[in-house]
Write a protein that holds these residues in place. Structure first.
Motif, PDB file in Angstrom:
ATOM      1  N   LYS A   8      64.116 -20.123  19.157  1.00  0.00           N
ATOM      2  CA  LYS A   8      63.094 -19.894  19.860  1.00  0.00           C
ATOM      3  C   LYS A   8      62.135 -18.880  19.528  1.00  0.00           C
ATOM      4  CE  LYS A   8      66.277 -18.536  23.499  1.00  0.00           C
ATOM      5  NZ  LYS A   8      67.064 -16.991  24.028  1.00  0.00           N
ATOM      6  N   LYS A  14      68.114 -14.588  19.194  1.00  0.00           N
ATOM      7  CA  LYS A  14      69.292 -13.171  18.956  1.00  0.00           C
ATOM      8  C   LYS A  14      68.791 -12.482  19.241  1.00  0.00           C
ATOM      9  CE  LYS A  14      71.085 -15.537  17.213  1.00  0.00           C
ATOM     10  NZ  LYS A  14      72.867 -16.262  17.268  1.00  0.00           N
ATOM     11  N   SER A  15      68.882 -11.876  20.844  1.00  0.00           N
ATOM     12  CA  SER A  15      68.771 -10.457  21.028  1.00  0.00           C
ATOM     13  C   SER A  15      69.821 -10.025  20.628  1.00  0.00           C
ATOM     14  CB  SER A  15      68.631 -10.637  22.295  1.00  0.00           C
ATOM     15  OG  SER A  15      69.229 -11.430  22.761  1.00  0.00           O
ATOM     16  N   ARG A  16      70.921 -10.567  20.647  1.00  0.00           N
ATOM     17  CA  ARG A  16      71.735  -9.834  20.834  1.00  0.00           C
ATOM     18  C   ARG A  16      72.244  -8.747  19.595  1.00  0.00           C
ATOM     19  NH1 ARG A  16      76.122 -13.660  22.517  1.00  0.00           N
ATOM     20  NH2 ARG A  16      74.968 -15.738  22.154  1.00  0.00           N
ATOM     21  N   VAL A  53      63.004 -27.590  15.123  1.00  0.00           N
ATOM     22  CA  VAL A  53      62.755 -27.292  16.100  1.00  0.00           C
ATOM     23  C   VAL A  53      61.942 -25.914  16.668  1.00  0.00           C
ATOM     24  CG1 VAL A  53      62.392 -28.322  18.419  1.00  0.00           C
ATOM     25  CG2 VAL A  53      62.818 -29.690  17.205  1.00  0.00           C
TER      26      VAL A  53
HETATM   27  N1  LIG Z   1      63.410 -24.463  20.527  1.00  0.00           N
HETATM   28  C1  LIG Z   1      63.905 -23.856  21.027  1.00  0.00           C
HETATM   29  N2  LIG Z   1      64.723 -22.791  20.372  1.00  0.00           N
HETATM   30  C2  LIG Z   1      65.880 -22.795  21.411  1.00  0.00           C
HETATM   31  C3  LIG Z   1      65.728 -22.709  23.186  1.00  0.00           C
HETATM   32  N3  LIG Z   1      66.547 -21.984  23.104  1.00  0.00           N
HETATM   33  C4  LIG Z   1      67.114 -21.370  22.407  1.00  0.00           C
HETATM   34  N4  LIG Z   1      67.060 -21.448  21.554  1.00  0.00           N
HETATM   35  C5  LIG Z   1      67.935 -21.861  20.171  1.00  0.00           C
HETATM   36  O1  LIG Z   1      68.623 -21.796  20.191  1.00  0.00           O
HETATM   37  C6  LIG Z   1      70.353 -21.427  19.640  1.00  0.00           C
HETATM   38  C7  LIG Z   1      70.828 -21.206  20.661  1.00  0.00           C
HETATM   39  O2  LIG Z   1      70.322 -20.464  21.449  1.00  0.00           O
HETATM   40  P1  LIG Z   1      71.205 -19.293  22.339  1.00  0.00           P
HETATM   41  O3  LIG Z   1      72.865 -19.993  22.392  1.00  0.00           O
HETATM   42  O4  LIG Z   1      69.761 -18.628  23.714  1.00  0.00           O
HETATM   43  O5  LIG Z   1      71.136 -18.041  21.029  1.00  0.00           O
HETATM   44  P2  LIG Z   1      69.778 -16.585  21.699  1.00  0.00           P
HETATM   45  O6  LIG Z   1      68.904 -16.451  22.059  1.00  0.00           O
HETATM   46  O7  LIG Z   1      68.837 -16.975  20.260  1.00  0.00           O
HETATM   47  O8  LIG Z   1      70.818 -15.382  20.823  1.00  0.00           O
HETATM   48  P3  LIG Z   1      70.589 -14.477  22.705  1.00  0.00           P
HETATM   49  O9  LIG Z   1      69.965 -13.447  22.617  1.00  0.00           O
HETATM   50  O10 LIG Z   1      71.308 -13.474  21.622  1.00  0.00           O
HETATM   51  O11 LIG Z   1      71.744 -15.048  23.537  1.00  0.00           O
HETATM   52  C8  LIG Z   1      68.734 -20.442  19.439  1.00  0.00           C
HETATM   53  O12 LIG Z   1      68.305 -20.693  18.053  1.00  0.00           O
HETATM   54  C9  LIG Z   1      68.126 -20.154  20.067  1.00  0.00           C
HETATM   55  O13 LIG Z   1      67.380 -19.789  19.476  1.00  0.00           O
HETATM   56  C10 LIG Z   1      64.212 -23.214  22.950  1.00  0.00           C
HETATM   57  O14 LIG Z   1      63.924 -23.031  24.792  1.00  0.00           O
HETATM   58  N5  LIG Z   1      63.980 -23.697  22.519  1.00  0.00           N
END
Ligand SMILES: Nc1nc2c(ncn2[C@@H]2O[C@H](COP(=O)(O)OP(=O)(O)OP(=O)(O)O)[C@@H](O)[C@H]2O)c(=O)[nH]1
Ligand SMILES: C=C(OP(=O)(O)O)C(=O)O
Length: 216
Positions: A8, A14-16, A53
């Motif tokens: 993202k 990685k908000s946590r 991505v």
């Molecule tokens: N490109 C892209 N990556 C995403 C998207 N949503 C989640 N990710 C990535 O996928 C992985 C797992 O996502 P999550 O489990 O939501 O983790 P996170 O949001 O980074 O972490 P938390 O905020 O702690 O839950 C992480 O590397 C995120 O950055 C998206 O819409 N687009």
């Protein structure tokens, strides 16, 4: 094997983990986790291409010259959509790399999480070998999430990441691999996960940030 690594916007990912290493900008720590992950993955036997991505202009800049490919694609509706986009990109006509990496419509694709800073190339190779061409996944340390998903050759990725994704991947026909591969199972969502990753051995980008932050 070609791998998609989704991430993202750095300030939202990685908000946590926010605040775990106070001396550094959150975005710097998230980027370090990604760089250690893809640097190790690129050295694993069986890995040909890695495509990140992302939705952040800092990431293509950080990956320039590394051999790891990157596409900045904003507005996708979440993690699984980003993975499906990446898998289609690797197989489809958007290939920008040309003859060095010809289109592989029947090639094998996988998904690797972006937060594996202790990843050892040999562990990723071992998981790919254990999968032996089957649809397969590696669970995270608690066993409920997924750190790696491998499609069978020529088959769609069909990612089912999210809450209890290990069960979802089993239900989608994936076999579990890598149960003893600590560095592949160690995703870093929280400060305590980061401590476990440090015990296994952090890659140089994350190590530099955590060491400096603790005064070393
Ligand atoms: N490109 C892209 N990556 C995403 C998207 N949503 C989640 N990710 C990535 O996928 C992985 C797992 O996502 P999550 O489990 O939501 O983790 P996170 O949001 O980074 O972490 P938390 O905020 O702690 O839950 C992480 O590397 C995120 O950055 C998206 O819409 N687009
Ligand atoms: C999205 C997942 O993990 P995390 O929330 O740990 O990034 C998952 O394991 O499917």
């Amino acid at each position: 094997m070609d791998l998609v690594v989704p991430i993202k916007r750095l300030d939202r990912a990685k908000s946590r983990l926010r605040g775990a290493v106070p001396a550094y900008e959150h975005a710097d720590l998230v980027l370090a986790l990604l760089l250690d992950t893809v640097t190790a993955a690129a050295q694993a036997d069986g890995v040909r291409r890695i495509l990140v991505v992302c939705e952040d202009e800092r990431i293509p800049a950080a990956l320039a010259g590394t051999g790891v490919e990157c596409v900045d694609k904003r507005g996708l509706p979440g993690l699984n959509a980003a993975l499906a986009f990446g898998a289609a990109y690797l197989r489809g006509p958007n290939d920008t790399v040309g003859a060095e990496h010809p289109r592989t419509p029947n090639g094998t694709v996988g998904a690797l999480q972006a937060d594996l800073p202790a990843l050892r190339p040999a562990d990723l190779s071992a998981a790919i070998e254990e999968a032996a061409g089957r649809r397969a996944y590696c669970a995270d340390r608690p066993g409920t999430g997924t750190t790696l998903l491998l499609a069978a050759p020529g088959e769609p990725l069909h990612p089912r990441f999210g809450r209890r994704s290990a069960d979802a991947h089993v239900a989608s026909g994936a076999v579990r691999v890598g149960g003893s591969l600590a560095s592949l199972r160690c995703d870093v969502d929280t400060e305590s996960d980061l401590a476990v990753a440090a015990e296994i051995g952090l890659g140089k980008f994350t190590l530099a940030r955590t060491t400096a932050a603790s005064g070393g």
